[in-house]
Design an enzyme around this catalytic site. Sequence first.
Site, PDB file in Angstrom:
ATOM      1  N   ASN A  95      28.816 -65.857  14.872  1.00 25.63           N
ATOM      2  CA  ASN A  95      29.809 -64.844  14.534  1.00 25.63           C
ATOM      3  C   ASN A  95      29.228 -63.895  13.491  1.00 25.63           C
ATOM      4  O   ASN A  95      28.064 -64.014  13.116  1.00 25.63           O
ATOM      5  CB  ASN A  95      31.097 -65.502  14.029  1.00 25.63           C
ATOM      6  CG  ASN A  95      30.846 -66.420  12.847  1.00 25.63           C
ATOM      7  OD1 ASN A  95      30.474 -65.972  11.766  1.00 25.63           O
ATOM      8  ND2 ASN A  95      31.034 -67.719  13.052  1.00 25.63           N
ATOM      9  N   ASP A 164      34.294 -72.811  16.465  1.00 28.03           N
ATOM     10  CA  ASP A 164      35.284 -73.769  16.957  1.00 28.03           C
ATOM     11  C   ASP A 164      34.726 -74.612  18.098  1.00 28.03           C
ATOM     12  O   ASP A 164      35.134 -75.756  18.298  1.00 28.03           O
ATOM     13  CB  ASP A 164      36.535 -73.039  17.444  1.00 28.03           C
ATOM     14  CG  ASP A 164      37.299 -72.377  16.307  1.00 28.03           C
ATOM     15  OD1 ASP A 164      37.322 -72.964  15.203  1.00 28.03           O
ATOM     16  OD2 ASP A 164      37.856 -71.287  16.513  1.00 28.03           O
ATOM     17  N   PRO A 192      33.932 -80.537  15.321  1.00 25.27           N
ATOM     18  CA  PRO A 192      34.813 -81.207  14.355  1.00 25.27           C
ATOM     19  C   PRO A 192      35.466 -80.189  13.428  1.00 25.27           C
ATOM     20  O   PRO A 192      34.892 -79.142  13.122  1.00 25.27           O
ATOM     21  CB  PRO A 192      33.862 -82.136  13.594  1.00 25.27           C
ATOM     22  CG  PRO A 192      32.492 -81.548  13.792  1.00 25.27           C
ATOM     23  CD  PRO A 192      32.520 -80.928  15.151  1.00 25.27           C
ATOM     24  N   ILE A 194      36.219 -79.276  10.000  1.00 25.54           N
ATOM     25  CA  ILE A 194      35.722 -79.659   8.675  1.00 25.54           C
ATOM     26  C   ILE A 194      36.837 -79.680   7.642  1.00 25.54           C
ATOM     27  O   ILE A 194      37.031 -80.670   6.929  1.00 25.54           O
ATOM     28  CB  ILE A 194      34.595 -78.699   8.234  1.00 25.54           C
ATOM     29  CG1 ILE A 194      33.402 -78.808   9.185  1.00 25.54           C
ATOM     30  CG2 ILE A 194      34.155 -79.020   6.799  1.00 25.54           C
ATOM     31  CD1 ILE A 194      32.323 -77.773   8.947  1.00 25.54           C
TER      32      ILE A 194
END
Length: 314
Positions: A95, A164, A192, A194
């Site tokens: 990103n 994600d 996961p 976080i």
Amino acid sequence: IAPAMNQAMWRHPATQRNVSQLANDGWQLIGPAAGDQACGDVGPGRMSEPEVIVDCLAQHFASAAILPAPASAPHVVITAGPTREALDPVRYLSNHSSGKMGYALAAEAAAQGAQVTLISGPVNLPTPHGVERIDVETAAQMHHEALTLAPHAGLFIGCAAVADYRAASAAEHKIKKTDDSDTLTLTLVKNPDIIADVSALPTDQRPFVVGFAAETQDIARYAEDKLTRKGLDMIVANDVSQQGLGFGSDNNAALLLWRSATGTKQREAPPQPKTQLAALIIRHALSLLPSQLLSQRPSQPPSQLPSQSSGELS
């Protein structure tokens, strides 16, 4: 000292010997940064940005003069930057996060006298003065470091833009374009969570947890939902659709929401430099910290801490 020179000059063994000698003599270096250079080369040697130099100087003199005793400050763990999820040896999902907000938070927490550990995704930023930095690449690596360090922290700030999803399986070799199809299907699986996993730690291991929410609409509603759903103590929401704010910019605006005995409270922070916004966020989070978290929790023995790096990632 803020070096500025051509990448070949910076890499020259004689320069590196001199730099090492200066460091041994007690001089502190700011930078250099890496990137495009006036001569047309690309690499390390660029002078650090003036704002970075000013911040480093401010932190240096603050730490020498006005900081509270470290024993009374919490251990702060911060995640920053993007993560990269490999698709094959040359491609990845990521990103636009620059890491600037997370690094500004780390610099401000250190200036407030805290012991700061920064878990950083791939960014091109210098490590803030007085901050321990752990470099990671994937969400799984960041998750491991966060769950290792959070139980020993008083304050955990999840500022990283964590992917994600990741590829169900990364290809061993470069994925080739084929002539018989105009589409490519990728199977992704969830990474996961976080911040939720840190928030779900047992009470005696759980720090005060601050999350971030990058939204493009209905900022307050989505932020409050995330605050409740993930069991956070405080959340910082910002509208990344606003021109000149958020990802990659030096400025940001935010909406702070936090839990209180009478319900959720909020405070608006108008557009401002990320360094100023970081100061507001850190000071507000510290003001909300329960007294039992203000003192240091027992740290891991140094031999058990993850490897650390203060270098730059390309």
